[in-house]
Motif scaffolding. Structure first.
Motif, PDB file in Angstrom:
ATOM      1  N   LYS A  75       0.810  -1.219   0.000  1.00 28.70           N
ATOM      2  CA  LYS A  75       0.000   0.000   0.000  1.00 28.70           C
ATOM      3  C   LYS A  75       0.842   1.267   0.000  1.00 28.70           C
ATOM      4  O   LYS A  75       0.500   2.249  -0.676  1.00 28.70           O
ATOM      5  N   TRP A 235      -4.942   4.377   3.866  1.00 27.25           N
ATOM      6  CA  TRP A 235      -6.181   3.729   3.428  1.00 27.25           C
ATOM      7  C   TRP A 235      -7.260   4.745   3.080  1.00 27.25           C
ATOM      8  O   TRP A 235      -8.010   4.561   2.116  1.00 27.25           O
ATOM      9  N   TRP A 271      -8.187  -2.143   6.081  1.00 30.64           N
ATOM     10  CA  TRP A 271      -8.682  -0.823   6.486  1.00 30.64           C
ATOM     11  C   TRP A 271      -9.833  -0.884   7.481  1.00 30.64           C
ATOM     12  O   TRP A 271     -10.176   0.120   8.083  1.00 30.64           O
TER      13      TRP A 271
END
Length: 301
Positions: A75, A235, A271
């Motif tokens: 991420k 996120w 998340w």
């Protein structure tokens, strides 16, 4: 200076908590003492953190000749790649990235990398330590049978054992499979600056990083555009902007590395988990996390 010795259940609890975060007990206590400092990045609105990231990258691309994003499919590095994409499109420059192939990536990682590479027009460099390719996970590697170059690399980090397991939970394999090919790539591809997706809140070993950080052996700069982002920020921004997401994050992983030792931390998507009160890297091999600072000193991120 007075010293403190902890014993019994308190010592055991401290050790367990620190280990779950990939820290030594000493570093865990240090992170608690520095916790107030983390608040300094939480009050800045996310949209301004994003603007700062873009400004840092614009400065990098205007300052250095060849800038390459270190991309793992995770991420943080994917968000850094996204900001680099925006900046390179604005400046009319190529978007280049490198993935370090330690030969233990998830199949899902390679598929994700390939899909994003095509969608974002990424010029991708794949670099691994070919001298160690072909071994099986867990196999014991004899130092005496390594190349002279790899032997010297282990000497440089103070590794003195005769063998090491072919796994990413020890400093020898980590250094040879990650740090060494990254350093080789800098020289081989004439890279002036590497864009790294480090965050201040991620690991105490990264909490003192700066946006631009000079490195030696080989000489280059590290550029850190998302230092100000928290895990929650990553996120929130990723979901709000509909950025591509590695499929393992949907399956409960919060941090992704090798397929043998990285585990999910929950059954819920990353998340939706308790990001603020549970360790982000609990799903990774903790021995590997404990050697992060040593690896950084010898050229890793």
């Amino acid at each position: 200076m007075a010293s403190i010795t902890l014993r019994g259940k308190l010592a055991e609890q401290l050790y367990d908590i620190a280990s779950s975060m990939g820290l030594t007990p000493e570093n865990y206590i240090l992170s608690l003492l520095q916790a107030k400092g983390k608040k300094r990045i939480e009050y800045l609105p996310l949209e301004y953190k994003a603007k700062i990231a873009e400004l840092v990258l614009e400065a990098a691309y205007n300052t250095f000749k060849r800038v390459v994003v270190v991309w793992s499919g995770g991420k943080d590095s994917t968000l850094s790649l996204y900001f680099a994409k925006k900046v390179t499109e604005k400046l009319g420059k190529p978007l280049e990235a490198i993935i370090i192939d330690h030969y233990m990536h998830f199949d899902e990682t390679w598929k994700f990398i390939d899909e994003v590479k095509k969608a974002w027009n990424v010029k991708l460099i794949v670099k691994g330590n070919e001298r160690l390719k072909g071994h099986n996970y867990g196999e014991m590697i004899k130092v005496a049978e390594l190349s002279e170059k790899d032997k010297k690399e282990l000497e440089a980090i103070g590794y003195s054992k005769d063998t090491f397991p072919y796994a990413l939970n020890n400093i020898a394999a980590n250094h040879l499979l990650k740090t060494v090919p990254l350093k080789e790539a800098i020289t081989e591809y004439n890279i002036d600056a590497l864009i790294i997706g480090d965050r201040w809140d991620e690991n105490p070993a990264r909490s003192t990083e700066t946006f631009f950080s000079p490195r030696e052996n080989p000489n280059h700069f590290r550029v850190h555009p998302i230092l100000l982002f928290t895990e929650r920020d990553i996120w929130n921004f990723t979901l709000a902007n509909k950025l591509p997401i590695h499929p393992l994050y949907y399956k409960g992983f919060r941090s992704i590395d090798d397929k043998y030792e990285t585990k999910p931390t929950d059954t819920k998507p990353a998340w939706e988990q308790d990001l603020e009160n549970t360790p982000e890297r609990a799903g990774r091999a903790q021995d590997k996390e404990n050697i992060m600072e040593i690896l950084r000193r010898h050229g890793y991120m």
